[in-house]
Structure formats: structure tokens, C-alpha cells
Design an enzyme around this catalytic site. Structure first.
Site, PDB file in Angstrom:
ATOM      1  N   LEU A   1      35.569  45.026  46.834  1.00  0.00           N
ATOM      2  CA  LEU A   1      35.779  46.377  47.230  1.00  0.00           C
ATOM      3  C   LEU A   1      34.422  47.282  46.603  1.00  0.00           C
ATOM      4  CD1 LEU A   1      39.508  46.994  47.357  1.00  0.00           C
ATOM      5  CD2 LEU A   1      38.192  46.549  49.276  1.00  0.00           C
ATOM      6  N   SER A   2      34.204  48.408  47.021  1.00  0.00           N
ATOM      7  CA  SER A   2      33.277  49.228  46.460  1.00  0.00           C
ATOM      8  C   SER A   2      33.364  49.180  44.956  1.00  0.00           C
ATOM      9  CB  SER A   2      33.144  50.340  46.819  1.00  0.00           C
ATOM     10  OG  SER A   2      34.303  51.239  46.996  1.00  0.00           O
ATOM     11  N   GLU A   3      34.587  49.285  44.172  1.00  0.00           N
ATOM     12  CA  GLU A   3      35.120  49.412  42.917  1.00  0.00           C
ATOM     13  C   GLU A   3      36.199  48.744  42.702  1.00  0.00           C
ATOM     14  OE1 GLU A   3      33.060  50.564  40.742  1.00  0.00           O
ATOM     15  OE2 GLU A   3      31.514  51.904  41.904  1.00  0.00           O
ATOM     16  N   THR A   4      36.401  47.920  41.629  1.00  0.00           N
ATOM     17  CA  THR A   4      37.474  47.639  40.953  1.00  0.00           C
ATOM     18  C   THR A   4      37.722  48.296  39.563  1.00  0.00           C
ATOM     19  OG1 THR A   4      37.625  45.672  41.936  1.00  0.00           O
ATOM     20  CG2 THR A   4      38.938  45.674  40.051  1.00  0.00           C
TER      21      THR A   4
ATOM     22  N   GLY B   1      40.489  48.430  43.665  1.00  0.00           N
ATOM     23  CA  GLY B   1      41.341  47.446  42.959  1.00  0.00           C
ATOM     24  C   GLY B   1      41.674  47.914  41.692  1.00  0.00           C
TER      25      GLY B   1
END
Length: 273
Positions: free
Chosen positions: A44-47, A20
Site C-alpha cells: 500500500l502507499s504506506e505501512t 497497513g
């Protein structure tokens, strides 16, 4: 505000590692609680959250990354995704400097759309294979290394590519064995296959069972495999279900990470800070 989902370290949708990306207005970041809630919602794994900085400083943009569970010090794929958004929307041109918790990071887009990240190279400290790692992984490690503080992974070398690809680890056991996660790696089975080494990354302790493509881990994988293969420039394949390629190049105490990115969702976030 606009929110985008960008697949990083891939040149096609629905592959690589999705992140994101929110580009914020100038000024301080919103409250940490709001940033974390957005990242948890995106799931998600990262934003990544970025806002422009005043001109004339050491960096052009401030950048932070959140998993669904916590903030992290360093993230490669979400930095690539953010640089991709800034370049494709015209918000930035040329080299970009990001101010992050791990220091100043660089990103430069090529004419073909590839983005090269400039990250600090991780230190690698050989360690005795911790008790429980082999049982949790379901495979016998050949070696283990601690990575530097902003990464916090245990880098584990396994016997071969097939072992890496076929792992089905006990994630609850892995969560207690490192500060951030466990990265497993092996040399490529076929050196003519387009990549030099393979890896997978498991981060259950920060809310990510398996990360599709972990850019930051390649700041440790690059020196690890460059020392063994005798080359400063390599290509790594992360063997998750989505897969992705990371081109690495060692430059003294910096590691360059190159990959493509694709925006797959462009929408509006209605819950303002």
C-alpha cells in the site's frame, strides 16, 4: 503479531486511503530491512509501525512509515489509521503524541469517531515552474511552490477542478521533478459542493504512482488555499479514484487535519522479525 488494513479519510470501506498498521511491542524497532520488507509485502502507499514509549516523555508512541520502496519523514493518512487502531482497540485514550522523524505529532479522537491530527504547517516557497512539469502533467501550471523538507513535494496550481480531475500524467517524467512527489490543486468548481479545493498527488519516485488521499500534503494545501480564500478552516477533496475528504484548520504554525477511518482487514503477520 496483528496487522490491520485501515481506510483513512473516509467513513466507509474501500474508499479513502488504505494503510497497513502494525502495533509492535515496547522496545526498539525491528531492523529497517524487515520493516521495509513488510511494507513491500503489504504494497500500500504506506505501512505504519508503532510501539509504546516509556511514560513521562515528550511522546507516547514511536511511529515510522514505509512505502513499498522507502521510508518517509511524514505521513498523514497512516498516522490517522494508527490513531484509529489505538483508540478502537483500547490501547490509547484521549490525545496521543507520536514521536516521528518530522517531530512530535498529535492525534485526538472525537466522540463520533473522527480523528484530528496535529501536524506542523508546511512552508511554501514560490518557485519558477520547473522545465518539464507542464509536459509531464499534460497541463499548464498557474504557479508552483516548494514545500518544507519533511514533505518535499512540488505544489502545482492548475486552472480548474476539471483539469485536476482529468489529468493523466507521464509518471516516469514526474519522478525526476521533485524530492517526493507532485501535488496538483485547483479551487472547487462549486463552492456549495461540500469542499473548497481539490487535489491529486503523484509520487512515483517513492513507489506510489498516485496516492488516494495524502494527509501530509494538506499541511501545504491548507495555508495555500487559506491565503486565497481568507478562511482558516477548509475542506479539501482529493480527486483520486477512491477519493477522500480532509478537513483542515490552521493554528499558528500547526495544521489540524480531521477525517474518519475504517478498519477493513484484521489479520496475523506470521513472518516475525
Amino acid at each position: 503479531m496483528r496487522i490491520r488494513i485501515v481506510d483513512a479519510f473516509t467513513d466507509r470501506p474501500f474508499a479513502g486511503n488504505p494503510a497497513g498498521v502494525l502495533i509492535l511491542q515496547p522496545g526498539p524497532f525491528p531492523d529497517d530491512d524487515w520493516l521495509q520488507r513488510v511494507a513491500t509485502e503489504v504494497n500500500l502507499s504506506e505501512t505504519a509501525f508503532a510501539h509504546p514509549l516509556p511514560p513521562g516523555g515528550a511522546a507516547d508512541w514511536a511511529l515510522r512509515w514505509f512505502t513499498p520502496a522507502t521510508e518517509v519523514d511524514m505521513c498523514g493518512h497512516a498516522t490517522l489509521a494508527t490513531a484509529h487502531v489505538l483508540h478502537t482497540t483500547g490501547l490509547a485514550t484521549g490525545a496521543i503524541r507520536f514521536a516521528a522523524r518530522c517531530g512530535v505529532l498529535g492525534a485526538t479522537a472525537d466522540d463520533n469517531g473522527a480523528v484530528t491530527l496535529d501536524f506542523p504547517t508546511s512552508s511554501l516557497t514560490p518557485v519558477t515552474i520547473p522545465d518539464g512539469v507542464a509536459a509531464a502533467l499534460g497541463a499548464a501550471p498557474l504557479s508552483a511552490h516548494d514545500t518544507e523538507e519533511h514533505i518535499g513535494d512540488l505544489l502545482v496550481e492548475l486552472a480548474d477542478e476539471r483539469t485536476v480531475r482529468e489529468l493523466s500524467p507521464d509518471l516516469s517524467s514526474l519522478a525526476a521533478l521533485s524530492r517526493r512527489g507532485i501535488v496538483v490543486t485547483a479551487a472547487a468548481e462549486d463552492p456549495a459542493g461540500g469542499y473548497d479545493f481539490v487535489s491529486r498527488g503523484f509520487f512515483p519516485g517513492v513507489g506510489i504512482d498516485e496516492d488516494p488521499v495524502t494527509g501530509s500534503a494538506h499541511t501545504a494545501l491548507a495555508p495555500f488555499w487559506s491565503a486565497r480564500l481568507g478562511r482558516a478552516e477548509l475542506t479539501g477533496l482529493q480527486g483520486s479514484a477512491r477519493t477522500g475528504l480532509v478537513r483542515t484548520s490552521l493554528r499558528d504554525d500547526r495544521t489540524l487535519l480531521t477525517g474518519h477511518a475504517v478498519t477493513v482487514i484484521d489479520g496475523e503477520l506470521l513472518a516475525a522479525p
